[in-house]
Every structure is written in structure tokens, then in C-alpha cells.
Design a protein around this motif. Structure first.
Motif, PDB file in Angstrom:
ATOM      1  N   VAL A  98       0.837  -1.204   0.000  1.00  0.00           N
ATOM      2  CA  VAL A  98       0.000   0.000   0.000  1.00  0.00           C
ATOM      3  C   VAL A  98       0.875   1.258   0.000  1.00  0.00           C
ATOM      4  O   VAL A  98       0.628   2.208  -0.742  1.00  0.00           O
ATOM      5  CB  VAL A  98      -0.976  -0.016   1.194  1.00  0.00           C
ATOM      6  N   TRP A  99       1.947   1.240   0.795  1.00  0.00           N
ATOM      7  CA  TRP A  99       2.847   2.393   0.817  1.00  0.00           C
ATOM      8  C   TRP A  99       3.523   2.565  -0.547  1.00  0.00           C
ATOM      9  O   TRP A  99       3.636   3.681  -1.075  1.00  0.00           O
ATOM     10  CB  TRP A  99       3.890   2.224   1.934  1.00  0.00           C
ATOM     11  N   ASN A 100       3.937   1.467  -1.143  1.00  0.00           N
ATOM     12  CA  ASN A 100       4.553   1.501  -2.470  1.00  0.00           C
ATOM     13  C   ASN A 100       3.591   2.123  -3.487  1.00  0.00           C
ATOM     14  O   ASN A 100       3.973   2.946  -4.320  1.00  0.00           O
ATOM     15  CB  ASN A 100       4.896   0.067  -2.874  1.00  0.00           C
ATOM     16  N   GLU A 101       2.341   1.740  -3.394  1.00  0.00           N
ATOM     17  CA  GLU A 101       1.324   2.254  -4.311  1.00  0.00           C
ATOM     18  C   GLU A 101       1.096   3.762  -4.085  1.00  0.00           C
ATOM     19  O   GLU A 101       0.938   4.517  -5.039  1.00  0.00           O
ATOM     20  CB  GLU A 101       0.025   1.467  -4.099  1.00  0.00           C
ATOM     21  N   PHE A 102       1.115   4.186  -2.832  1.00  0.00           N
ATOM     22  CA  PHE A 102       0.962   5.630  -2.555  1.00  0.00           C
ATOM     23  C   PHE A 102       2.119   6.412  -3.166  1.00  0.00           C
ATOM     24  O   PHE A 102       1.930   7.444  -3.805  1.00  0.00           O
ATOM     25  CB  PHE A 102       0.896   5.893  -1.053  1.00  0.00           C
ATOM     26  N   ARG A 103       3.347   5.912  -2.955  1.00  0.00           N
ATOM     27  CA  ARG A 103       4.518   6.607  -3.483  1.00  0.00           C
ATOM     28  C   ARG A 103       4.448   6.716  -4.997  1.00  0.00           C
ATOM     29  O   ARG A 103       4.747   7.750  -5.578  1.00  0.00           O
ATOM     30  CB  ARG A 103       5.795   5.853  -3.087  1.00  0.00           C
ATOM     31  N   ALA A 104       4.053   5.624  -5.644  1.00  0.00           N
ATOM     32  CA  ALA A 104       4.004   5.603  -7.104  1.00  0.00           C
ATOM     33  C   ALA A 104       2.885   6.506  -7.626  1.00  0.00           C
ATOM     34  O   ALA A 104       3.059   7.223  -8.609  1.00  0.00           O
ATOM     35  CB  ALA A 104       3.806   4.173  -7.598  1.00  0.00           C
ATOM     36  N   THR A 105       1.742   6.476  -6.956  1.00  0.00           N
ATOM     37  CA  THR A 105       0.616   7.285  -7.416  1.00  0.00           C
ATOM     38  C   THR A 105       0.891   8.771  -7.240  1.00  0.00           C
ATOM     39  O   THR A 105       0.445   9.604  -8.018  1.00  0.00           O
ATOM     40  CB  THR A 105      -0.672   6.881  -6.669  1.00  0.00           C
ATOM     41  N   ALA A 106       1.674   9.104  -6.200  1.00  0.00           N
ATOM     42  CA  ALA A 106       1.986  10.512  -5.927  1.00  0.00           C
ATOM     43  C   ALA A 106       2.781  11.148  -7.068  1.00  0.00           C
ATOM     44  O   ALA A 106       2.791  12.373  -7.212  1.00  0.00           O
ATOM     45  CB  ALA A 106       2.756  10.644  -4.613  1.00  0.00           C
ATOM     46  N   VAL A 107       3.435  10.322  -7.894  1.00  0.00           N
ATOM     47  CA  VAL A 107       4.165  10.860  -9.054  1.00  0.00           C
ATOM     48  C   VAL A 107       3.185  11.585  -9.981  1.00  0.00           C
ATOM     49  O   VAL A 107       3.508  12.614 -10.559  1.00  0.00           O
ATOM     50  CB  VAL A 107       4.894   9.726  -9.817  1.00  0.00           C
ATOM     51  N   PHE A 108       1.975  11.045 -10.087  1.00  0.00           N
ATOM     52  CA  PHE A 108       0.985  11.611 -11.011  1.00  0.00           C
ATOM     53  C   PHE A 108      -0.066  12.463 -10.301  1.00  0.00           C
ATOM     54  O   PHE A 108      -0.684  13.310 -10.910  1.00  0.00           O
ATOM     55  CB  PHE A 108       0.269  10.477 -11.759  1.00  0.00           C
ATOM     56  N   ASP A 109      -0.293  12.179  -9.034  1.00  0.00           N
ATOM     57  CA  ASP A 109      -1.391  12.816  -8.308  1.00  0.00           C
ATOM     58  C   ASP A 109      -0.819  13.764  -7.245  1.00  0.00           C
ATOM     59  O   ASP A 109      -0.454  13.352  -6.144  1.00  0.00           O
ATOM     60  CB  ASP A 109      -2.238  11.714  -7.653  1.00  0.00           C
TER      61      ASP A 109
END
Lengths: 200, 200
Positions: free
Chosen positions: A105-116
Motif C-alpha cells: 500500500v505504501w509503495n502504491e501511494f509513493r508511485a501514485t503521488a508521481v501523477f497525483d
């Protein structure tokens, strides 16, 4: 990070756990408040009541995930600074469903923050907290003689946590075993002991 | 990695560029072949003709992104192994729209592969290629005396590329400037020179 605030309601914790479950299954980008409500078997109204909107729910979830990682990586008392740092970093990668799910979940947050960009502030706060804890542990190790005084605690903390995040993504994708990832972290930790260079 | 195959048709390259543009805007999870067709101003039939299905399109895009990174990180001739390795790793993070966009797409693939097992093989192949190139450069540096013979090329390559990936995510989220990320990479490279320990 307000661990206290999250603790004030079991219901709130259950909603955040449900959010993590939905994210682990579908990611953040497609996450709808309706999915979380269905997962938690509550109404969307309850979620809006507690978190205001989707952005508020996601920010609270980042904090929740960061706090959980803080809990399962915190070291027992009586360790040197170097041992405590090793415990903190190695226990980010554990072969348990809880740790894998939390890391994903943390990995997904970090990755999504690149776009969001709406996630930037919360991801930055969680990263800062992690770096600050690691830097403080390094400073403690420099005082007790277990960590080289030649290194800058803040810089080294940033490098070690970035390495762990890089390894974590590969570990979560099963490109790297837990033992193999741990061995890489051990190597990095061996480099900051006062006398040795490469080996531990 | 079949750069040749991708080069056989400009149209195929245009379709892969369009896929990258869609991913940079919306991520992979919600990506539909229709979106790519709209971006490239072609019919979905043409995309299915070239790539078979969505999975084929994504696998070809990972290869395309990996090949592009290989091109903009390849070093000029006449460098020592250590200098070449530095060039390879530092040029992963450049302040150009092309490199940022390419890195963001690769970051998104890595993150999505945590949840989407159909992407594992292509992400693993791209990671392996990168690690193999870095390990070969380290071996070359050990032969020309610019890199310590005390380190294992494969292990060190894995650690350096994992560090760059960890830094890259923070850099893409603007938690870390290009100069700051480069300075972390310089520190890591200084540790594998034959004589120095911490500084460059």
C-alpha cells in the motif's frame, strides 16, 4: 503523525483497514469511496463523516500505513544505535502478510503521488518522518560508538531509506527474496560501522 | 530487448510513444487500448494488429521504455569503468521532459507489477538487463583499476540500481531535486573506488 487521533475510534481504524484492502487489490487510482464502503460494509455517509472526502480518506490512510510501519519496525530496548537501525530497516521487509500488505500500500501511494499532486504532502510527511527516525538512530549510534562519525546522519538516512524503498518494490514484485533484500541492507549497514569497510 | 524489432516500423514507435503519453497522464491500471488509439489518432484495430492485445501492448511498452533509458544513459567512449558507471546511473535522473516522462512510465510499470502479475516477466527482464549492464561496467572498472576488486559486480549492481530506483520515485514526486539525488549517487559511487571510503 497523530497515532492518538487514529486510536480514538475503532471504527475509524476499521475503515482505514478496509481502504488498505481495497488499495492492495485495485490500487489507488481507481479507488472509489463506494468500494471502501462495500469492503467495510458501511454506508459512504459514514466515510464522508469521518474523512470529509476521498482526499481526506487517502491522507488518513497514508498516515495509518506509516504508523503501522513505525510500529512493526520499532526496535526492542537495549540495542546499540547500529543494531537499532538494522532492526528498523530490515523489519521493513518481513515475510508476513501484514508487512507485505502494508508495504504494498505504501509503495502504491509513493508511485501514485508521481501523477497525483494531491498526495504529495502526505507522502512527503511520511517520508520525512521515516528519514527523521533513521537519522536520529544514526546520531545515537555515533554517540555510542557503533556508527562511524564520518557520515552525515541526515544524508545517510535518506540514502538508506531510498535503498530500502528501491529494494522493497522488487521484493513486492518477487524479483528479490526477503533474504536477498536483507543481505543488501546488511551490506549498506556494514559500510557505516566505525572500522570495517565492505563486510559486516 | 529487441531494439531492432521496435525500429522496423515508425508507426509502431508512434503507438508506443502514445502509450507512454497515456500512462504518464493516467497510469497503467486504468489504461484502455481505446485511450491509446485516441491519443495516436488511429483505430484500435491497428493497435491489436501490431501488439495482439492490451498485455502485448504493455509488454512492448516496457521494452520501449527500457530501450529509451538504455539510449540516454549510454556513456561516450574513452571513460574508465567507474566514470562510465557514474554516467549510466546519474543520467537516469535528468532535468529534461523526455527523461522525466520515461522515468515516470517505468516507475509506474514497476509499481503496477506489484499487483498485476501479468507484468512481472517484462519488468523482470528490463530490471535484469539494467543490472547486467551495470555489473559488466563494474567488472570493466575492476579491470582498469577504477573500481575496487573487493566488491561483487552483480551484488553491487543490484544495490546501485535499487538505490537509483528508490531515489527516482522521490525525484519524480519532487521530494528530491536532481542535484540532491545525484549527490546521493555520487556518495554510493565513491564507496566503490579502490582506495577512498566515504568521500569522492
Amino acid at each position: 503523525m497523530s497515532r492518538t487521533r487514529l486510536g480514538t475510534g475503532d471504527r475509524k481504524t476499521l475503515l482505514l483497514q478496509a481502504t488498505c484492502q481495497v488499495i492492495a487489490r485495485r490500487g489507488i487510482r481507481g479507488l472509489r469511496v463506494e468500494d471502501v464502503a462495500a469492503q467495510a460494509e458501511v454506508s459512504t455517509t459514514l466515510i464522508y463523516y469521518h474523512f470529509g472526502n476521498r482526499a481526506g480518506l487517502l491522507a488518513a490512510t497514508i498516515e495509518f500505513v506509516s504508523d503501522r510501519a513505525g510500529a512493526y519496525t520499532s526496535a526492542p530496548p537495549g540495542l546499540t544505535g547500529h543494531q537499532e537501525l538494522a532492526h528498523q530497516l530490515l523489519s521493513e521487509l518481513q515475510d508476513t502478510a501484514e508487512v507485505r500488505a502494508n508495504s504494498a500500500v505504501w509503495n502504491e501511494f509513493r508511485a501514485t503521488a508521481v501523477f497525483d499532486t494531491s498526495l504529495h504532502a502526505a507522502v512527503e510527511a511520511a517520508t520525512d518522518t521515516w528519514n527523521t527516525v533513521a537519522a536520529a538512530t544514526i546520531t545515537r549510534g555515533q554517540h555510542d560508538g557503533s556508527i562511524s562519525v564520518d557520515i552525515d546522519p541526515k544524508t545517510t538516512a535518506e540514502q538508506l531509506t531510498a535503498l530500502v524503498e528501491g529494494l522493497s518494490n522488487r521484493w513486492l514484485t518477487h524479483l528479490l527474496s526477503t533474504a536477498h533484500a536483507h543481505s543488501h541492507i546488511h551490506d549498506a549497514l556494514a559500510r557505516i560501522t566505525p572500522t570495517t569497510r565492505i563486510h559486516d
